[in-house]
Write a protein that holds these residues in place. Structure first.
Motif, short mmCIF file in Angstrom:
data_model
loop_
_atom_site.label_atom_id
_atom_site.label_comp_id
_atom_site.label_asym_id
_atom_site.label_seq_id
_atom_site.Cartn_x
_atom_site.Cartn_y
_atom_site.Cartn_z
N THR A 1 -52.39 112.58 51.81
CA THR A 1 -52.62 111.42 51.05
C THR A 1 -52.42 109.77 52.31
O THR A 1 -53.39 109.39 52.28
CB THR A 1 -52.76 111.34 49.62
OG1 THR A 1 -50.69 111.90 49.96
CG2 THR A 1 -52.70 111.88 48.49
N LEU B 1 -55.17 109.05 54.37
CA LEU B 1 -56.41 108.90 53.77
C LEU B 1 -56.49 107.92 53.97
O LEU B 1 -57.44 106.92 54.06
CB LEU B 1 -56.85 109.53 52.06
CG LEU B 1 -57.50 110.56 51.84
CD1 LEU B 1 -57.52 111.33 50.49
CD2 LEU B 1 -58.69 110.74 51.93
N SER B 2 -55.24 106.42 54.22
CA SER B 2 -54.91 105.87 53.61
C SER B 2 -54.93 105.29 54.96
O SER B 2 -55.61 103.91 55.27
CB SER B 2 -53.27 105.21 53.18
OG SER B 2 -52.83 105.67 53.66
N LEU C 1 -58.25 116.64 42.21
CA LEU C 1 -57.99 115.49 42.77
C LEU C 1 -58.38 115.73 44.60
O LEU C 1 -58.83 114.13 44.93
CB LEU C 1 -56.26 115.68 43.60
CG LEU C 1 -55.37 114.66 43.82
CD1 LEU C 1 -55.44 112.76 43.27
CD2 LEU C 1 -54.33 115.01 44.48
N ASP D 1 -62.03 114.12 44.12
CA ASP D 1 -61.85 112.89 43.98
C ASP D 1 -61.69 111.68 44.83
O ASP D 1 -62.09 110.63 45.01
CB ASP D 1 -61.13 112.44 42.15
CG ASP D 1 -61.48 113.01 40.98
OD1 ASP D 1 -62.69 113.59 41.18
OD2 ASP D 1 -60.18 113.72 40.23
N SER D 2 -60.83 112.44 46.04
CA SER D 2 -60.72 111.36 47.17
C SER D 2 -62.41 110.96 47.24
O SER D 2 -62.57 110.54 48.34
CB SER D 2 -59.92 112.53 47.85
OG SER D 2 -60.19 113.24 48.40
N GLN D 3 -62.94 111.81 47.11
CA GLN D 3 -64.25 111.89 48.30
C GLN D 3 -64.82 111.82 50.06
O GLN D 3 -65.21 111.30 50.52
CB GLN D 3 -64.86 110.55 47.88
CG GLN D 3 -65.16 109.95 46.71
CD GLN D 3 -65.20 108.51 46.49
OE1 GLN D 3 -65.96 108.28 46.98
NE2 GLN D 3 -65.33 108.44 44.84
N SER D 4 -63.73 113.04 50.06
CA SER D 4 -63.16 113.40 51.67
C SER D 4 -63.52 114.42 52.31
O SER D 4 -63.50 114.57 53.19
CB SER D 4 -61.82 112.66 51.99
OG SER D 4 -60.88 113.84 51.02
N ARG E 1 -57.94 105.46 36.57
CA ARG E 1 -56.93 104.94 37.38
C ARG E 1 -57.95 105.77 38.77
O ARG E 1 -58.91 105.12 39.72
CB ARG E 1 -56.01 105.56 38.28
CG ARG E 1 -54.82 104.82 37.10
CD ARG E 1 -53.76 105.11 37.78
NE ARG E 1 -52.66 106.89 38.01
CZ ARG E 1 -52.75 107.54 39.57
NH1 ARG E 1 -53.12 106.65 40.43
NH2 ARG E 1 -51.94 108.95 39.01
N VAL E 2 -59.13 106.91 38.09
CA VAL E 2 -59.75 107.14 39.39
C VAL E 2 -61.27 106.47 40.17
O VAL E 2 -61.37 106.05 38.43
CB VAL E 2 -59.89 108.70 38.92
CG1 VAL E 2 -61.23 108.85 38.05
CG2 VAL E 2 -60.86 109.50 40.42
N ALA F 1 -53.34 101.86 40.39
CA ALA F 1 -53.18 102.74 41.71
C ALA F 1 -54.55 103.82 41.72
O ALA F 1 -53.95 104.47 41.13
CB ALA F 1 -52.15 103.42 42.33
N PRO G 1 -55.68 107.40 42.87
CA PRO G 1 -55.43 108.85 42.73
C PRO G 1 -54.79 109.08 44.33
O PRO G 1 -53.94 110.04 45.04
CB PRO G 1 -56.15 109.47 42.17
CG PRO G 1 -57.08 109.08 41.42
CD PRO G 1 -57.00 108.11 41.72
N THR G 2 -56.20 108.22 45.30
CA THR G 2 -55.91 108.61 46.40
C THR G 2 -55.88 107.35 47.15
O THR G 2 -56.94 106.42 47.34
CB THR G 2 -56.64 110.21 47.15
OG1 THR G 2 -58.36 109.79 46.96
CG2 THR G 2 -56.11 111.05 46.29
N PRO G 3 -55.51 106.70 48.21
CA PRO G 3 -55.37 105.87 48.68
C PRO G 3 -56.23 105.30 49.76
O PRO G 3 -57.00 103.98 49.15
CB PRO G 3 -54.30 105.68 49.30
CG PRO G 3 -53.78 107.54 50.29
CD PRO G 3 -54.53 107.55 48.75
N LEU H 1 -59.69 104.86 47.83
CA LEU H 1 -60.24 104.92 46.99
C LEU H 1 -60.21 103.46 46.28
O LEU H 1 -57.81 102.47 46.51
CB LEU H 1 -60.37 105.77 45.68
CG LEU H 1 -61.02 107.05 46.17
CD1 LEU H 1 -60.79 108.06 44.66
CD2 LEU H 1 -61.96 106.93 46.19
#
Lengths: 485, 282, 297
Positions: free
Chosen positions: A116, A119-120, A139, A142-145, A484-485, C45, C47-49, C51
């Protein structure tokens, strides 16, 4: 301490195991079921979602700058890491196009944090191949990675026919195969045959249902064979496995596999009966509770050794460690048996089964050449011979049926038949939403809620109240996540 | 007369015996966990799991310490802790001395406000700034590096406060005399002010050393590999070890505490001064 | 421009230059992040930064601070402080008083009593983690809790057990603090009291304690603030469990931010923690200011 100390003792442990034909009966039963399931697998593979995106097959081979160097993040340590390194070396010898750099993250939790964080900072810090704990699948989606492994399978016209169906089933969400099963385990029943004998029970027929477990525990306690019948470790996966064995889902929308889960379903009749069974075992002093985290994670296994509680449920991945420990002189009178995890109620549910524990391999969204290179490596790691090496070196269950005809594996499994138990119960698990296990982005909190409820049972909270509290905590976590997603 | 004298002496003796008994009893309670940790580090895993517990190592396994050092990467953890701690202490002392000097001996606009700002940092717990600091470090691409462990701690509100208190006691006439002699500010600071206040500086340095060495939450969050993990986080890694290796965990615990224990024995006086500086002054 | 103005300018410039490293660091790592934390609380926020996050204004503040979870966090944190601070001070004071004597070998005892200063939170916690283990721990054996799930897995005993480890680890520090305070007391006053015939316990209660009140106040403030910030022992011993029994505010912040990937939620809790510590410091300060007597008065 040198290796010399261990070796003779190691032999004791294995002979203790080989003595018990405890597995054969269930083995047969399970394999019979497996044949039926295996036949239907080909029909269940949906190709639609997977064919939609074009996976860059052959991009690594076509790449101008060879070898393509990729990074794999893993959470393997000690023997597991050594075996992974061995397989990676084999991969390097087998071809010239791809080079893999293994980066260890110590634990799944550390991997989650590191991933995570990376990812940022953009894709440059991300690995190409990711070993990711099973329960966190949503998860990651959802991160689309990540790129679904299914798209590589489709583009490569790769056959999945030899993979154990229930393992693939776990990684399918909305018909898309997201990862390849890699290091797979399953919960089994560990028990000391000698204590069962002392209690007048047949050590070759360990309990197969929760009712049977209770009856056996009663006999053990009343005969004075041990203080408790068993240790119950408050791990959420155990409860979730009981649900799937009863063919019931944990969350709605078919365990989150036909659409994003919006609420839990585990607070149904089956959930209630499992909770009252659990609380009854503890209240009637038939079972002792042991901790699911911290140094307490081994207490249930140590209690078999010390004779305080001769049965427990735990991951099959612990078998190797148990063998090492049982070889210690003070445990010489323990004769370990391994049986399938019992089903709820008085007889196994019709289409119930178990879902996997462990982790899968994911392809991270990077350049075409890197994606292809990642796919090449994943294919290699999950080939029959490599999976045989992997299973022998680590104690995990092979993900390929063909691995079983590998001579090294069959030799190892013949000397410790306990290793067959988790494989058989996964092989015989039907492909349906309940047995797939649940997916939700809030899985961490849902599991925590269940763990807390099991801890509350140990503290005397009534079963119904504990279950309701778990459901409401889990529901609010799901709501918050979906918001949040 | 002699009879009462003898009884008085007896009472005195009895008092002394009682006092020693209490002193020893209290010492035993304080030391017991440390003693057991050392004993268990020297036992085999089998002896540790044995009931009733072994309270004295008849056959001490000294090489468990070697195992902990090598296999548990404890050597690397200790090295990392040393690097980070020395860097933090050096930087904290330097920035605090410089700032305190400016606040005492130099006149510049907003001096009071800036000093108050330094004091105000004492009110902000590190936890309240954890998430953005993590993002800052990540944004700078410094995650999992030594600078990430050092940068947030290069300045100390307590240090500035203590040094300012100490420098304020410096006779102004001396400063004037030095100035007349053509001694510039920096020369004055390093030649006269700092050496004179070396005991305060040493006390604070030890205090800073202890806090830097014992950091837990921040290193937990910003380190991801053993190459930069400090010994506190290393212990966390170690405690998750296999249960057949409890002796290694115990040995690691001892090794992690050893540097500070040695420091305590060598610099007991300064350490006491450092720990109590704030209290006694306040 | 006169030479005097020039000198003053140069002095000012040097002043800024000297405070710049410290203030720069404070700006970047204390003040900016504090404001940023408050700001993060306005966003849900992802779930992953990678987004996007959603602006919700004060909604998240209201929701989090009004939740029963937050109230329970606070209750547990207060309980933990209550378990650690008074016990710690009493133990430290008793030991200091015990060692405040001139008998042969007393230096060795003083070293022993301050020895836990050498342990960090992690060292103490990892040591006790194994000592309290129900299957192999010596302490759990001696206290007759062998077998079963042990104190750390027991919802009633988990937090008190963590508190006990904390008190033990802090014995060294409180002992040093209290000893220094005892030694700084004016000996004439104590001697005078002795001559007046005041007995030991009366002397302690009526003379020593009041004289010690500033240091007790200091220890209480440090203890309360430290209690609210106790993280390592929770992380190593119980991870907030079982069933939230040891889920204190700081551990909730960590879990939300780094395990549940919810930094917005954690930011709100962080601001709450900051506010509480600020208020506590002021309240304690003013409350004690009036009651404590200063030895120098």
């Amino acid at each position: 301490m040198g290796d010399d100390d261990r070796e003779p003792l190691s032999a004791v442990g294995i002979s203790a195991l080989t003595d018990g034909p405890a597995f054969t009966r269930r083995d047969l039963l399970r394999s019979a079921a497996a044949v039926g399931v295996g036949a239907g697998v080909g029909l269940l593979l949906p190709g639609v979602a997977e064919a939609k995106s074009k996976f860059p097959i052959g991009a690594a081979t076509r790449s101008k700058s060879k070898p393509v160097s990729i990074t794999m993040w893993h959470s393997m340590t000690e023997a597991n890491l050594q075996t992974l390194q061995k397989l990676t070396d084999q991969f390097h010898r087998s071809q010239k196009n791809v080079r893999v750099n293994l980066v260890g993250q110590n634990s799944y939790t550390d991997t989650l944090t590191a991933y995570t964080t990376a990812l940022s900072a953009g894709t440059s810090k991300l690995p190409d191949v990711l070993q990711w704990e099973t329960s966190l699948i949503q998860l990651l989606i959802d991160s689309q990675s990540v790129v679904p492994v299914g798209s590589a399978v489709a583009a490569d016209h790769y056959s999945l026919g030899d993979y154990v169906p229930s393992m693939l089933n776990y990684f399918r969400v909305n018909g898309t195969l997201w990862a390849m099963p890699f290091n797979i385990s399953s919960q089994v029943l560990y028990y000391d045959q000698n204590v069962l004998v002392k209690a007048g029970l047949d050590p070759t027929k360990p309990p197969t249902t929760l009712n049977g477990l209770r009856t056996a525990a009663k006999k053990i306690v009343s005969s004075g064979a041990a203080k408790y019948g068993m240790s119950l470790k408050g791990a959420p996966a155990t409860f979730e496995l009981f649900m799937s064995l009863g063919n019931k889902t944990v969350v709605n929308h078919s365990n989150g596999r036909k659409g994003r889960a919006t609420a839990v379903t585990f607070d149904d009749a089956l959930g209630r009966s499992i909770f009252s069974w659990w609380s009854g075992m503890l209240n009637d002093k038939l079972a002792q509770e042991t901790a699911p985290t911290g140094t307490g994670v081994y207490d249930n296994l140590l209690a078999i050794g010390s004779g305080i509680a001769p049965m427990t449920l735990d991951t099959s991945a612990a078998l190797g460690t148990i063998l090492v420990v049982l070889t210690q002189k003070q445990y010489a009178n323990v004769k370990l048996g391994v049986g399938p995890i019992p089903s709820p109620g008085s007889k196994p549910a019709k289409s119930g089964g178990v879902f996997i524990g462990g982790a899968g391999l994911y392809i991270v969204k990077k350049s075409a050449a890197h994606q292809d290179a990642a796919w090449q490596f994943i294919k290699f790691l999950t080939s029959p011979d490599q999976q045989a090496t992997w299973a022998v070196g680590t104690g995990y269950v092979p993900v390929r049926k063909a691995s079983l005809s590998n001579p090294t594996l069959s030799k190892a499994w013949n000397s410790v038949p306990g290793y067959r138990v988790p494989y058989q119960q996964l092989l015989s698990s039907p492909v349906n939403p309940a047995c797939a296990g649940y997916v939700s982005g809030a899985a961490n909190q849902i599991d925590t809620a269940i763990q807390n409820a099991l801890a509350a049972l140990a503290n005397g909270t009534p079963a119904k109240q504990a279950l309701n509290e778990a459901a409401s905590a889990a529901n609010s976590a799901i709501r918050s996540y979906n918001q949040r997603v | 007369m002699p009879a009462t004298e003898a009884s008085a002496r007896r009472t005195r003796h009895l008092r002394l015996v009682v006092r020693y008994a209490v002193l020893i009893g209290a010492a035993a309670i304080v030391l017991f966990p440390i003693y057991i940790t050392i004993v268990d580090a020297l036992l085999t895993p089998q002896q540790i799991t044995h009931r009733p517990p072994t309270l004295f190592p008849t056959d001490p396994q000294w090489n468990t310490f070697v195992t902990a050092f090598r296999q548990g990467s404890l050597g690397i953890y200790l090295r990392n802790s040393a690097i980070v701690t020395f860097a933090v202490v050096a930087l904290e002392v330097t920035t605090s001395v410089l700032a305190a000097y400016a606040f005492v001996f130099l006149k510049f606009p907003a001096r009071k406000i800036l000093f108050f700002a330094c004091l105000a940092t004492l009110m902000v717990p590190g936890e309240a700034t954890l998430i953005p600091n993590y993002q800052t470090i990540n944004g700078l691409g410094l995650l999992n590096t030594f600078p990430s462990l050092i940068l947030p701690f290069v300045a100390s509100g307590i240090g500035i406060f203590l040094f300012r208190q100490a420098f304020l006691g410096f006779p102004p006439e001396l400063r004037d005399a030095a100035q007349l002699d053509g001694c510039g500010h920096l020369k004055f600071l390093f030649r006269i002010v700092a050496p004179i206040n070396r005991s305060v500086i040493a006390a604070f340095a030890l205090f800073a050393f202890l806090s830097a060495w014992n950091q837990y939450l921040w290193p937990l969050v910003v380190t991801q590999t053993d190459s930069v993990r400090t010994v506190q986080i290393g212990l966390r890694q170690l405690s998750g070890a296999n249960f057949s290796q409890f002796n290694v965990v115990f040995a690691g615990t001892i090794l992690a505490a050893l540097p500070i224990a040695i420091l305590l024995l060598l610099f007991q006086r300064q350490l006491v001064a450092g720990l109590t500086a704030g209290a006694v002054k306040g | 421009m006169s030479a005097k103005t020039l000198r003053r300018l140069r002095e000012g410039a040097l002043g800024y230059l000297l405070v710049l490293p410290a203030l720069g660091a404070f700006g970047l790592f204390v003040f900016y992040p504090l404001v940023k934390t408050a700001y993060l609380g306005f966003f849900l926020a992802p779930p992953t930064p990678n987004l996007p996050s959603h602006y919700v204004g004060f909604h998240q503040y209201g929701q989090v601070l009004g939740s029963s979870e937050f109230v329970s966090d606070l209750g547990r944190t207060a309980f933990f402080v209550l378990l650690t601070v008074p016990t710690g001070i009493v133990v430290g004071l008793l030991l200091a008083n015990l060692a405040h004597t001139k008998v042969p070998g007393i230096r060795a005892f003083r070293t022993i009593y301050s020895s836990t200063v050498a342990t960090s939170t992690a060292v103490a916690s990892v040591a006790f983690l194994t000592l309290l283990n129900p299957q192999i721990g010596v302490l759990s054996y001696l206290f007759g809790k062998a077998g079963g799930n042990g104190v750390l897995a027991n919802p009633h005993w988990a937090l008190p057990a963590v508190a006990m480890v904390t008190v033990w680890q802090n014995i060294g520090f409180t002992f040093i603090l209290m000893s220094a305070a005892l030694q700084s007391l004016p000996q004439e006053v104590l001697e005078a009291a002795k001559v007046d015939g005041a007995s030991g316990s009366v002397r302690f209660r009526q003379i020593v304690l009041p004289l010690l009140s500033p240091i007790l106040f200091f220890a209480a403030v440090i203890g309360v603030i430290g209690g609210f910030q106790s993280f390592g022992q929770i992380d190593l011993l119980t991870q907030g469990g079982p069933n939230h029994a040891s889920l204190v505010l700081i551990y909730d912040i960590y879990q939300q931010a780094f395990q549940f990937n919810n930094p917005g939620y954690a930011a709100v809790l962080s601001i709450a923690l900051f506010g509480i510590l600020l208020v506590l410091t002021f309240v304690q300060f003013f409350f004690f200011q009036r009651r404590v007597s200063y030895a120098s008065d």
